[in-house]
Design an enzyme around this catalytic site. Sequence first.
Site, PDB file in Angstrom:
ATOM      1  CG  PHE A 130      -1.874   1.199   1.181  1.00 60.34           C
ATOM      2  CD1 PHE A 130      -3.078   1.105   0.507  1.00 60.34           C
ATOM      3  CD2 PHE A 130      -1.551   2.407   1.788  1.00 60.34           C
ATOM      4  CE1 PHE A 130      -3.952   2.203   0.426  1.00 60.34           C
ATOM      5  CE2 PHE A 130      -2.418   3.506   1.716  1.00 60.34           C
ATOM      6  CZ  PHE A 130      -3.616   3.398   1.037  1.00 60.34           C
ATOM      7  CG  ASP A 215       5.761   3.922   1.678  1.00 57.81           C
ATOM      8  OD1 ASP A 215       5.775   4.595   2.726  1.00 57.81           O
ATOM      9  OD2 ASP A 215       4.741   3.807   0.970  1.00 57.81           O
ATOM     10  CE  LYS A 244       0.252   5.952   7.740  1.00 65.66           C
ATOM     11  NZ  LYS A 244      -1.173   6.158   7.527  1.00 65.66           N
TER      12      LYS A 244
HETATM   13  C1  LIG Z   1       3.094   2.624   3.675  1.00 60.42           C
HETATM   14  C2  LIG Z   1       2.156   3.733   3.302  1.00 60.42           C
HETATM   15  N1  LIG Z   1       2.426   4.464   2.209  1.00 60.42           N
HETATM   16  C3  LIG Z   1       1.623   5.486   1.836  1.00 60.42           C
HETATM   17  C4  LIG Z   1       0.484   5.806   2.550  1.00 60.42           C
HETATM   18  C5  LIG Z   1      -0.388   6.937   2.101  1.00 60.42           C
HETATM   19  O1  LIG Z   1      -0.324   7.989   3.019  1.00 60.42           O
HETATM   20  P1  LIG Z   1      -1.442   9.137   3.032  1.00 60.42           P
HETATM   21  O2  LIG Z   1      -2.713   8.543   3.514  1.00 60.42           O
HETATM   22  O3  LIG Z   1      -0.888  10.186   3.975  1.00 60.42           O
HETATM   23  O4  LIG Z   1      -1.551   9.660   1.648  1.00 60.42           O
HETATM   24  C6  LIG Z   1       0.163   5.057   3.692  1.00 60.42           C
HETATM   25  C7  LIG Z   1      -1.068   5.331   4.449  1.00 60.42           C
HETATM   26  O5  LIG Z   1      -1.569   4.539   5.197  1.00 60.42           O
HETATM   27  C8  LIG Z   1       1.028   3.990   4.077  1.00 60.42           C
HETATM   28  O6  LIG Z   1       0.768   3.234   5.146  1.00 60.42           O
END
Ligand SMILES: Cc1ncc(COP(=O)(O)O)c(C=O)c1O
Length: 389
Positions: A130, A215, A244
């Site tokens: 994700f 990520d 986050k």
């Molecule tokens: C690993 C990871 N990447 C990207 C995102 C996307 O972040 P955002 O919701 O701030 O766009 C998330 C959100 O849960 C995530 O857990």
Amino acid sequence: MNIVETENKYTSGLYAKQTLTIVRGQGASLFDVDGNEYLDCAAGHGVANLGHAHPKIAEALYKQASTLITLFESFPNDQRAALMEKICTLLPGLDRVFFCNSGTEAVEASFKFSRISNGRKNIVAAMRAFHGRTYGSLSATFNKKYRDGFEPLVPGFCHVAYNNIEALDKAVTEETAAVILEVVQGEGGVYPADVEYIQSARRICDERGALLIVDEIQSGFGRTGRMFAIQHYGITPDLLTCAKSLAGGVPMGAVLIGRNVKNLTPGVHGSTFGGNPLSCAAAIAALTVLEEEDLPGQAEAKGKYLMEKLKKIDSPNIREVRGMGLMVGIELKQKVAPYIKALQEKRIIALNAGMTVIRLLPPLVISYEQIDHLVDVLTDVLTTEQKDE
Ligand SMILES: Cc1ncc(COP(=O)(O)O)c(C=O)c1O
């Protein structure tokens, strides 16, 4: 005003709304409109690592809000400069930074930086990954649930089995711009990668001239027991995305950038709000608190304590307990929705990760007493049959 009815009337409809109205937070606790206390094991999907209403964040925000809130990054600023210096010393080798406003924006930027850097088009991502919901990020996100209905997505993306060196080795070619990986898959079910896998990803990228993007949007800022989860793996990526918890709950994203990333010249990318002094001041305060309170160390010790206790729960419903630090997954043999509902009825807020995993992402300031309480309630809920309505 009836809060639930008002939200239901005006909402976009994009969120499966709860009936619980939360109006206040303190540390690892949330309070509903009637003053009832809930133990927060979701932390706003891993945002509130410092806990809610941290006085140092409130103070930094108040001070900066009455000094200067907004300033485009073309103009240097004291808060931004201080944050740049601080964040670029966290991981040796990642010594430039781009600021944005959310996780998905950080991921988008990392793809643009990769393509402009080496002139290649292809991005290799992992199954179950994700990475966000805007077009570039969504193209790297695996689950059909998020992708269906939005095609055509961005061309050039493919997915390979996670934690599988051979699959990665086959997929990465001299046309690969970048490989993107979570070192602990979050939404996908809380799966930490093997050390050998991440080290092989580094080697494979180096051999073929591809960039490695890690990520850390969910796993960063102390969550797994180190400032960044990649520090458990002994390698440095070329790009690291974070968001986050970066600014203690204030919206902010960032990409840390290594020396292999080239061609980042004026106009290649940008963001109106990116690097605004208010978010920067909050992030400086958040990083200072993380260090002063040794929240990564706390996450490591508390995570170990929690996992040991969870592994002792004697329930035929549990398939596996796994995780890293305070990023914990309890995989069940059945759907978790009724268990999460039962937990909430007992005033514990937890998350799912897919259909069968209960995900616990409490604020890193959660107390041992609160962990004991969490385990008692989980034991009760997991050893009682919960009906799927
Ligand atoms: C690993 C990871 N990447 C990207 C995102 C996307 O972040 P955002 O919701 O701030 O766009 C998330 C959100 O849960 C995530 O857990």
